[in-house]
Design a protein around this motif. Structure first.
Motif, PDB file in Angstrom:
ATOM      1  N   ALA A 163       0.818  -1.209   0.000  1.00 49.03           N
ATOM      2  CA  ALA A 163       0.000   0.000   0.000  1.00 49.03           C
ATOM      3  C   ALA A 163       0.852   1.258   0.000  1.00 49.03           C
ATOM      4  N   VAL A 164       1.846   1.310   0.879  1.00 47.02           N
ATOM      5  CA  VAL A 164       2.708   2.485   0.946  1.00 47.02           C
ATOM      6  C   VAL A 164       3.492   2.650  -0.350  1.00 47.02           C
ATOM      7  N   SER A 165       3.989   1.549  -0.877  1.00 46.45           N
ATOM      8  CA  SER A 165       4.760   1.596  -2.108  1.00 46.45           C
ATOM      9  C   SER A 165       3.930   2.161  -3.256  1.00 46.45           C
ATOM     10  N   ARG A 166       2.685   1.689  -3.397  1.00 46.14           N
ATOM     11  CA  ARG A 166       1.859   2.166  -4.512  1.00 46.14           C
ATOM     12  C   ARG A 166       1.397   3.596  -4.307  1.00 46.14           C
ATOM     13  N   LEU A 167       1.178   4.008  -3.070  1.00 42.52           N
ATOM     14  CA  LEU A 167       0.818   5.402  -2.817  1.00 42.52           C
ATOM     15  C   LEU A 167       1.958   6.336  -3.222  1.00 42.52           C
ATOM     16  N   LEU A 168       3.173   6.005  -2.841  1.00 39.88           N
ATOM     17  CA  LEU A 168       4.328   6.831  -3.205  1.00 39.88           C
ATOM     18  C   LEU A 168       4.539   6.839  -4.714  1.00 39.88           C
ATOM     19  N   THR A 169       4.328   5.697  -5.341  1.00 41.37           N
ATOM     20  CA  THR A 169       4.481   5.610  -6.794  1.00 41.37           C
ATOM     21  C   THR A 169       3.425   6.443  -7.502  1.00 41.37           C
ATOM     22  N   ARG A 170       2.197   6.380  -7.007  1.00 41.20           N
ATOM     23  CA  ARG A 170       1.108   7.160  -7.605  1.00 41.20           C
ATOM     24  C   ARG A 170       1.446   8.648  -7.567  1.00 41.20           C
ATOM     25  N   VAL A 171       1.969   9.136  -6.441  1.00 44.45           N
ATOM     26  CA  VAL A 171       2.316  10.554  -6.323  1.00 44.45           C
ATOM     27  C   VAL A 171       3.499  10.891  -7.233  1.00 44.45           C
ATOM     28  N   ALA A 172       4.493  10.014  -7.274  1.00 41.49           N
ATOM     29  CA  ALA A 172       5.654  10.256  -8.139  1.00 41.49           C
ATOM     30  C   ALA A 172       5.231  10.326  -9.601  1.00 41.49           C
ATOM     31  N   GLU A 207       7.201  17.640 -13.821  1.00 47.88           N
ATOM     32  CA  GLU A 207       7.001  18.962 -13.256  1.00 47.88           C
ATOM     33  C   GLU A 207       7.770  19.153 -11.953  1.00 47.88           C
ATOM     34  N   THR A 208       8.347  18.099 -11.445  1.00 50.12           N
ATOM     35  CA  THR A 208       8.990  18.150 -10.138  1.00 50.12           C
ATOM     36  C   THR A 208      10.485  17.896 -10.250  1.00 50.12           C
ATOM     37  N   ALA A 209      11.236  18.534  -9.368  1.00 51.45           N
ATOM     38  CA  ALA A 209      12.686  18.351  -9.348  1.00 51.45           C
ATOM     39  C   ALA A 209      13.022  16.881  -9.134  1.00 51.45           C
ATOM     40  N   ALA A 210      14.063  16.442  -9.809  1.00 50.87           N
ATOM     41  CA  ALA A 210      14.462  15.038  -9.749  1.00 50.87           C
ATOM     42  C   ALA A 210      14.707  14.528  -8.329  1.00 50.87           C
ATOM     43  N   PRO A 211      15.330  15.292  -7.411  1.00 49.68           N
ATOM     44  CA  PRO A 211      15.595  14.739  -6.077  1.00 49.68           C
ATOM     45  C   PRO A 211      14.356  14.207  -5.366  1.00 49.68           C
ATOM     46  N   LEU A 212      13.222  14.916  -5.467  1.00 50.06           N
ATOM     47  CA  LEU A 212      12.017  14.440  -4.797  1.00 50.06           C
ATOM     48  C   LEU A 212      11.492  13.162  -5.452  1.00 50.06           C
ATOM     49  N   LEU A 213      11.515  13.112  -6.769  1.00 48.41           N
ATOM     50  CA  LEU A 213      11.064  11.903  -7.461  1.00 48.41           C
ATOM     51  C   LEU A 213      11.955  10.714  -7.112  1.00 48.41           C
ATOM     52  N   VAL A 214      13.244  10.955  -7.043  1.00 48.42           N
ATOM     53  CA  VAL A 214      14.172   9.879  -6.670  1.00 48.42           C
ATOM     54  C   VAL A 214      13.865   9.387  -5.265  1.00 48.42           C
ATOM     55  N   SER A 216      13.663   9.321 -14.087  1.00 49.50           N
ATOM     56  CA  SER A 216      14.031  10.522 -13.333  1.00 49.50           C
ATOM     57  C   SER A 216      15.546  10.667 -13.219  1.00 49.50           C
ATOM     58  N   LEU A 217      16.235   9.573 -12.946  1.00 55.15           N
ATOM     59  CA  LEU A 217      17.697   9.618 -12.850  1.00 55.15           C
ATOM     60  C   LEU A 217      18.315  10.029 -14.180  1.00 55.15           C
ATOM     61  N   ALA A 218      17.797   9.487 -15.265  1.00 52.50           N
ATOM     62  CA  ALA A 218      18.326   9.834 -16.589  1.00 52.50           C
ATOM     63  C   ALA A 218      18.092  11.304 -16.882  1.00 52.50           C
ATOM     64  N   ARG A 219      16.907  11.790 -16.537  1.00 50.91           N
ATOM     65  CA  ARG A 219      16.608  13.202 -16.747  1.00 50.91           C
ATOM     66  C   ARG A 219      17.509  14.080 -15.888  1.00 50.91           C
TER      67      ARG A 219
END
Length: 509
Positions: A218-227, A233-240, A263-266
């Motif tokens: 559940a936590v994993s999919r919630l974080l993935t959904r937000v990412a 539109e978001t800075a790479a550090p937060l997505l990482v 995100s890392l590639a970007r």
């Protein structure tokens, strides 16, 4: 930083950081932190580099230093949250969620508390009802409520609640999560019905990727959904940080791996990005998407020699899609292997015979491969299918008028293209060039000047501008335009410009 060993390690880390080598930088920052264990400056750099490099041990160590100094970034709380969720430790997860309350990731808290309550076997309504103020927080809580109904086996009610919130940002990941929960309950038909599209994710998950509603899942999919929602539109550090935590909470989450790699590639670190994709198993449901993403990353990093065979392998795979064929065709066209590119574009055309863009790509490869009669037919088909598509109109119109074919009709196509996309410099140049070729030089000049101002580095537009100036008797400006164009020209264009600079424009026959 008095310790010279620490200073040397720090400088070495900064050098590796600057050169885009996060694994080397992470190791060097770890050595620097050994020498200066309470240095917050080293710790924050160590924290970010360790996330890029995937060094979980250093990330937790650096986050602890930042916590003691009172300067930990908001996403540092994701580390203990992921650990607790993976272990199914509801109490520790609740403490970690509480740390997010005052920061930008507070939008996650009501949904996190809802799943934590579910894992403890208690009613989650109170936690979800607390989502107020922030629209995204409320939406996430509403989505979580629907998923919790499905997780509790209340399928009809859960699907109705799911339908009520579908259609917005994050819809795909919401449906993927719901399909996994349904598939895990043996409800394959309902799971597949949530994924009717032909995209790589829907096709992969429609085959069935069952999961149980554990706290880690559940936590994993919630974080993935937000990412996924935040995306580019978001800075790479937060997505990482979000995707690393998602993977730590549930190591089976290959969707998070693909987002992390992108995100890392970007962010300019293709090495770790490729390493992340290498963690996706060859038989995993998202193996095809991971392979396609690998091709894109290699190509973006300028590693064409590796990208081409990888793209070919993906294009020849039994589950390849038209996107894979087009991607391989694009790489072949970039390598100027136009006949081969045309063959793969033709596959995409056969798969989607009503796609104007597929026909245009196919026609473009035929054109650049010297097969104009076939190209013309393909481009005419593209225009027939996309009569209001400026790119198709521009390609056919320009290609025909440059060959002296159907001049008046081609000029009309370019006028339509320009009316549809007046700010497109390439189309503006094409229309101006059409006027020039039909003897309307004075009418051509302002259009080509506007195109050159918008794209000053485009050698083709620069050549056209010089030609128009010369034809109007403005010889000094013509040579200036040709010299500027020559700076970015190659091959035949460069040779042609050299001749024009030396001898001027020869009379057109």
């Amino acid at each position: 930083m008095a310790d010279t060993g620490g200073l040397a390690a720090y400088l070495s880390a900064r050098a590796a950081d600057a050169s885009g080598e996060p694994v080397a930088a992470s190791a060097a920052y770890a050595r620097a932190l050994d020498a200066e264990p309470d240095n917050a400056l080293i710790a924050i750099r160590a924290y970010r580099e360790s996330l890029d490099a995937g060094d979980d041990v250093l990330a937790r160590r650096a986050a602890a230093v930042l916590d003691r100094a009172g300067v930990a970034p908001a996403d540092a709380a994701l580390l203990p949250l992921a650990q607790a969720a993976r272990a199914g430790d509801a109490a520790a997860a609740q403490r970690a969620a509480a740390r997010l309350t005052g920061g930008p990731l507070r939008i996650l808290v009501p949904s996190l508390l809802g799943w934590i309550a579910f894992s403890q076997g208690v009613d989650a309504s109170g936690a979800l009802d607390a989502a107020s103020g922030d629209a995204l927080s409320r939406r996430l809580a509403t989505e979580t409520r629907a998923l919790l109904l499905i997780a509790r086996g209340q399928t009809a009610t859960g699907l109705a609640a799911l339908e009520a919130v579908r259609g917005g940002d994050g819809d795909l990941d919401l449906r993927l999560t719901a399909s996994q929960l349904l598939s895990g309950q043996g409800r394959r038909a309902e799971a597949a019905a949530l994924l009717p599209g032909q995209g790589p994710l829907e096709r992969a998950f429609r085959a069935g990727v069952p999961a149980k509603p554990t706290l880690g899942f559940a936590v994993s999919r919630l974080l993935t959904r937000v990412a996924a929602d935040l995306g580019e539109e978001t800075a790479a550090p937060l997505l990482v940080a979000l995707t690393r935590a998602a993977i730590n909470a549930d190591p089976t989450n290959d969707r998070a791996r693909v987002i992390l790699a992108t995100s890392l590639a970007r962010g300019g670190v293709p090495g770790p990005a490729l390493s992340v994709l290498g963690q996706v198993g060859a038989d995993a449901p998202l193996a095809g998407l991971a392979a396609a993403t690998r091709v894109s990353i290699l190509n973006g990093a300028g590693r064409t020699a590796e990208a081409l065979p990888a793209a070919r392998a993906r294009a020849e795979a039994t589950d390849a899609s038209s996107n894979d064929w087009q991607r391989y065709g694009d790489l072949l066209a970039t390598a100027e292997r136009f006949d081969e590119a045309a063959r793969w574009y033709k596959r995409a055309v056969d798969a989607a015979p009503n796609s104007w863009s597929a026909w245009m790509q196919y026609g473009g490869a035929l054109d650049r491969g010297g097969r104009w009669p076939e190209a013309r037919a393909a481009l005419e088909r593209a225009v027939a299918l996309g009569p209001t598509e400026p790119l198709a109109l521009n390609y056919l119109g320009y290609a025909r008028i440059a060959r002296g074919e159907a001049v008046q009709a081609s000029a009309k196509l370019l006028e339509r293209a320009s009316a549809l996309d007046p700010d497109n410099a390439a189309i503006t140049d094409s229309l101006g060039w059409a006027y020039y070729l039909t003897g309307q030089t004075t009418r051509a000049l302002p259009l080509i000047e506007r195109a050159a101002a918008a794209q000053p580095g485009d050698a083709d537009i620069g050549e056209h501008l010089g030609d128009v100036y010369w034809s109007l008797g403005r010889r000094y400006e013509a040579r200036y335009a040709w010299r500027a164009a020559a700076l970015g020209a190659e091959g035949d264009l460069a040779a042609r410009l050299t001749g024009k600079i030396a001898s001027g424009l020869l009379p057109r026959r």
